[in-house]
Structure formats: C-alpha cells, structure tokens
Write a protein that holds these residues in place. Structure first.
Motif, mmCIF file in Angstrom:
data_model
loop_
_atom_site.group_PDB
_atom_site.id
_atom_site.type_symbol
_atom_site.label_atom_id
_atom_site.label_comp_id
_atom_site.label_asym_id
_atom_site.label_seq_id
_atom_site.Cartn_x
_atom_site.Cartn_y
_atom_site.Cartn_z
ATOM 1 N N LEU A 1 0.823 -1.195 0.000
ATOM 2 C CA LEU A 1 0.000 0.000 0.000
ATOM 3 C C LEU A 1 0.857 1.245 0.000
ATOM 4 C CD1 LEU A 1 -2.832 -0.930 2.504
ATOM 5 C CD2 LEU A 1 -3.067 -0.555 0.062
ATOM 6 N N GLY A 2 1.983 1.197 0.741
ATOM 7 C CA GLY A 2 2.885 2.340 0.771
ATOM 8 C C GLY A 2 3.477 2.616 -0.589
ATOM 9 N N SER A 3 3.855 1.546 -1.301
ATOM 10 C CA SER A 3 4.419 1.741 -2.624
ATOM 11 C C SER A 3 3.402 2.345 -3.570
ATOM 12 C CB SER A 3 4.910 0.397 -3.167
ATOM 13 O OG SER A 3 5.932 -0.127 -2.344
ATOM 14 N N ALA A 4 2.122 1.949 -3.399
ATOM 15 C CA ALA A 4 1.076 2.451 -4.279
ATOM 16 C C ALA A 4 0.908 3.952 -4.156
ATOM 17 C CB ALA A 4 -0.247 1.745 -3.981
ATOM 18 N N THR A 5 1.225 4.501 -2.983
ATOM 19 C CA THR A 5 1.079 5.950 -2.812
ATOM 20 C C THR A 5 2.204 6.729 -3.471
ATOM 21 O OG1 THR A 5 2.371 6.039 -0.780
ATOM 22 C CG2 THR A 5 0.021 5.550 -0.554
ATOM 23 N N LYS A 6 3.330 6.032 -3.740
ATOM 24 C CA LYS A 6 4.510 6.648 -4.353
ATOM 25 C C LYS A 6 5.072 7.775 -3.495
ATOM 26 C CE LYS A 6 3.232 5.427 -9.076
ATOM 27 N NZ LYS A 6 2.995 5.895 -10.461
ATOM 28 N N LYS A 7 4.774 7.730 -2.194
ATOM 29 C CA LYS A 7 5.301 8.756 -1.303
ATOM 30 C C LYS A 7 6.433 8.218 -0.437
ATOM 31 C CE LYS A 7 1.020 11.421 -0.962
ATOM 32 N NZ LYS A 7 0.007 11.966 -0.049
ATOM 33 N N VAL A 8 6.576 6.898 -0.361
ATOM 34 C CA VAL A 8 7.613 6.323 0.485
ATOM 35 C C VAL A 8 8.429 5.292 -0.285
ATOM 36 C CG1 VAL A 8 6.470 6.741 2.673
ATOM 37 C CG2 VAL A 8 5.909 4.692 1.363
ATOM 38 N N SER A 9 8.547 5.456 -1.587
ATOM 39 C CA SER A 9 9.310 4.504 -2.376
ATOM 40 C C SER A 9 10.780 4.498 -1.961
ATOM 41 C CB SER A 9 9.176 4.824 -3.863
ATOM 42 O OG SER A 9 9.575 6.159 -4.107
ATOM 43 N N ARG B 1 14.413 8.175 7.272
ATOM 44 C CA ARG B 1 14.414 7.490 8.559
ATOM 45 C C ARG B 1 13.467 8.215 9.507
ATOM 46 N NH1 ARG B 1 16.816 2.449 8.065
ATOM 47 N NH2 ARG B 1 18.462 2.656 6.514
ATOM 48 N N MET B 2 12.710 7.446 10.244
ATOM 49 C CA MET B 2 11.768 8.039 11.189
ATOM 50 C C MET B 2 12.508 8.614 12.388
ATOM 51 S SD MET B 2 8.578 5.365 11.222
ATOM 52 C CE MET B 2 9.614 3.904 11.320
ATOM 53 N N LYS B 3 12.012 9.753 12.862
ATOM 54 C CA LYS B 3 12.601 10.410 14.024
ATOM 55 C C LYS B 3 11.511 10.598 15.071
ATOM 56 C CE LYS B 3 14.772 14.723 15.550
ATOM 57 N NZ LYS B 3 15.210 16.090 15.128
ATOM 58 N N LEU C 1 8.811 11.872 9.435
ATOM 59 C CA LEU C 1 9.453 11.199 8.310
ATOM 60 C C LEU C 1 9.295 12.058 7.062
ATOM 61 C CD1 LEU C 1 10.805 8.684 6.994
ATOM 62 C CD2 LEU C 1 8.489 7.809 6.577
ATOM 63 N N ASP C 2 10.378 12.509 6.508
ATOM 64 C CA ASP C 2 10.363 13.287 5.263
ATOM 65 C C ASP C 2 9.373 14.444 5.321
ATOM 66 O OD1 ASP C 2 12.256 11.531 4.248
ATOM 67 O OD2 ASP C 2 10.773 10.255 3.262
ATOM 68 N N GLY C 3 9.345 15.136 6.459
ATOM 69 C CA GLY C 3 8.486 16.301 6.601
ATOM 70 C C GLY C 3 7.061 16.014 7.016
ATOM 71 N N VAL C 4 6.686 14.734 7.103
ATOM 72 C CA VAL C 4 5.349 14.344 7.567
ATOM 73 C C VAL C 4 5.437 14.011 9.046
ATOM 74 C CG1 VAL C 4 3.389 12.780 7.258
ATOM 75 C CG2 VAL C 4 4.796 13.430 5.284
ATOM 76 N N VAL C 5 4.517 14.562 9.851
ATOM 77 C CA VAL C 5 4.559 14.382 11.303
ATOM 78 C C VAL C 5 3.323 13.626 11.786
ATOM 79 C CG1 VAL C 5 4.644 15.536 13.552
ATOM 80 C CG2 VAL C 5 5.917 16.482 11.617
ATOM 81 N N GLY C 6 3.560 12.586 12.548
ATOM 82 C CA GLY C 6 2.474 11.868 13.210
ATOM 83 C C GLY C 6 2.492 12.171 14.687
ATOM 84 N N TYR C 7 1.312 12.402 15.271
ATOM 85 C CA TYR C 7 1.208 12.782 16.680
ATOM 86 C C TYR C 7 0.705 11.618 17.528
ATOM 87 C CZ TYR C 7 1.665 17.537 14.894
ATOM 88 O OH TYR C 7 2.125 18.669 14.271
#
Length: 375
Positions: free
Chosen positions: A26-34, A38-40, A73-79
């Motif tokens: 599913l992640g590959s299908a979004t083409k956003k995390v190909s 690294r997660m911080k 991760l790559d500018g995306v933030v999860g809370y």
C-alpha cells in the motif's frame, strides 16, 4: 463484516488473514515512500489541567501527567500521546525513559507496522501508555502518508459511531448539578460511584434528567451481595450497564455477580491487553478498550475482532487525554456498542482539534491519519 473489508484490514497487519495485502504494498502504491528516509521520534512532558477535580472511589486529582509524542518522516509528522492516571503505574519519568530507548531510525520502511510495534513492545514489559504513544503517532504518520483517516482504511462507516457518555464524577450535590447542566448536549451520562453516597448521586441526576446513565464503580464495591443489591436498584433508574463493580482481583465474586445481574457487567481496570479477553469470558459481559491500556490502536483493533468472536460487548473509552489520543480511539468507534470518549472535554489545555460531539454522537473528522491538527 464484509469479507473484502476484513481482508483489507488483515492486510494492514491488524488481524491475521490467509492472503494479506501488505502495508509495504500500500505504501508503494502511494509513491510517497518509495525511497523512505528514517523516522525520528521526539517527545515532551505536558501536564493536563482538569476543569473539575476528578473524584473516584479511591482517589481525587486535578491534573493528569502526560507526554506528547511526534514521529517525523520526510516532513510528515504523526502525533501521539501517553496519558498516565495513577492506577496505570506509569509516570512522566518512566514514559520518557522508555521512549528514550525507542530507535525507529533502524526501520527503512515505516509501513512494516507489525515489525515496528513488535520491536517497541519487546523493549521492556509493561509501559503500556508509553507504547501506545508510539503506536498512535505511527498510525497518524502512516494515515497521512496514505492520505486517509484510519476509519476509512479499515472500511468503517463513521455514521455508525455511537453516542458518547459524559462523565459525572463523585462530588458535592451542587457540583453534580452543575455537571449535569454542562452535559446537556449529551444523550448518555456516565456516573462515577463506589462511595457511601452512590444512591444520593443518582437521585440528584434523576431529579434533573431521565437520560440513560451508565455506572462506573471503579472497583468500589467489595461485597458481592451489596453490589447485586445496587445493580438491582440501578436497573429501575434507566441504567445501561455497570463498569468494574468489584476489585479486579475478585474474579470469582464478579462471575457470581454476573450470573445474577440484570445489567451487563463490563471490565475496565481488570482488563488490560488482548490476552485478558479469553480469561474474562464468562466473568464479564464485555470489555472497555482504552488505548493507554491496549498499547494503542493496533492491538485495540485485534481486541474488537476477538471480543466479537466471543459474543462479548465492547466499549471504547479513554483516560483524561487531549484530542490526540481521544480522536485516535474514536477511529474504531463504529465497531463498538458504547463509547466513553469525553476525556478531552474534561481538560482545559487541549493542544489539538479533533473529533466533535454532534447531538451526543461521536463525529469523526475527515482528515488523514488519526484526524487531528494542532491548535
């Protein structure tokens, strides 16, 4: 549940299935995390200020210790969030110590949720709220990467979310009346019990409204005969169920009570993780799932599947939390019988905008991830 939706949920690593669809796919299908970075993980203490003193059978408090968490991760933030009422046995210090040991940079693919959360769970026993904070932030991050809220990823219908109860704690008569007035928008009231004035509290509420109530004794009734007498009295007061009537150690007495009770008996403090469900089948009629106990959404979803298979009732609840954790818990609300998702309404310093209560019903925001944004 529709089999196609079940298999999709299974593929997300939430429940086992014979032909899963991997999160990596599913992640590959979004083409956003190909080519993911690294997660911080970062975190900070944040004390929750309660609007009213929170009075229960065993203690009272005006604040709740809390730790706010982010995974970037790559500018995306999860809370995420860890809320720690006293009975959990965790503290700001213990949560921060645990989180300092979590190294997410070792995972190249954030969609390997099973692997990541298994690693987090194995760092140390216990620490359920600390683990939940990572789980919630990871779900938020992945939902944002996929561009969908989790209730949609799971194939759930948001209009099936139940009404939430509004909590009225043990207090003086004038404060109880004030709380009933504040609860006017809510269709169900949750009444905290476990002291000598239990009947007086219900009578005050009944003098003001005939709305259904649910009762949480917080382990406050230690005599099974008196507990049964109280339940029989509550049955005529438009009560829906009784939560954790007896101390969690008293399983035989609770089973005795359940056999004779004309109201459902729901496990709360006694119920922690998924392994407890089979052990409590026949002792309680249902379970109260809270993310701070279940270690997060991943196991909470599994709990729902197993409890339904055993024909048990399900409630989704919360601690005193910001809208971050409460809205995360609300993602599974279309699957449950009852909701007690008012923890964010009980605090005066919420950092997030999230779920809304509309005409008493849990209403999920159409935002990706767990559905919150910083205020």
């Amino acid at each position: 549940m529709d089999r196609r939706k079940f298999l999709i949920g299974a593929g997300l690593g939430l429940i086992a299935a014979s032909s899963p669809i991997s999160l990596s796919a599913l992640g590959s299908a979004t083409k956003k995390v190909s080519k993911p970075g690294r997660m911080k993980l970062s975190f900070m203490p944040y004390e929750l200020q309660l609007r009213h003193a929170f009075n229960l059978a065993k203690f009272s408090r005006t604040t709740t210790p809390d730790v706010q968490v982010q995974i970037e991760l790559d500018g995306v933030v999860g809370y995420g969030e860890a809320s720690m009422p006293p009975y959990l046995g965790e503290s700001v210090e213990s949560v921060c110590n645990f989180l300092s040991k979590v190294d997410l940079s070792q995972f190249a693919d954030p969609f390997r949720m099973e692997e990541i959360l298994r690693y987090v769970d194995g760092i140390a026993p216990g620490n359920r709220a600390a683990k939940a904070s990572v789980d919630i932030a990871l779900h938020d991050l992945l939902g944002k990467i996929m561009g969908q809220p989790w209730y949609k990823i799971w194939g759930l219908s948001p209009e099936k979310a139940p009404c939430t109860s509004f909590t009225i704690g043990i207090d003086k008569a004038d404060v109880v009346r004030q709380k009933v007035l504040e609860a006017e928008p809510y269709k169900v009231l949750k009444v905290k019990m476990g002291l000598d004035n239990d009947k007086e509290l219900v009578e005050i509420i009944r003098s003001m409204t005939d709305r259904p109530i649910c009762v949480d004794a917080n382990q406050g009734w230690s005599d099974k005969h008196k507990a049964l007498e109280m339940i029989e009295w509550l049955y005529d007061k438009n009560c829906l169920f009784v939560e954790q009537p007896m101390p969690k150690e008293m399983l035989d007495e609770t089973a005795w009570l359940r056999e004779r009770s004309n109201l459902p008996i729901i496990a709360d403090e006694a119920f922690q993780r998924i392994g407890d469900i089979k052990r409590f089948h026949g002792v309680y009629d249902g379970i109260n799932i809270k993310l701070m106990k279940s270690t997060g959404l991943h196991e909470a979803y599994q709990m729902v599947v197993l409890a339904r298979a055993l024909d048990m009732k399900i409630m989704v609840g919360c601690m005193t939390e910001t809208s971050c954790a409460v809205t995360a818990a609300a993602q599974i609300s279309p699957l449950v019988d009852w909701a007690d998702l008012d923890g964010n309404l009980l605090i005066a310093n919420d950092r997030f905008d999230g779920l809304k209560i509309v005409s008493g019903q849990v209403t999920l925001p159409d935002r990706p991830g767990i559905g919150v944004k910083l205020l």
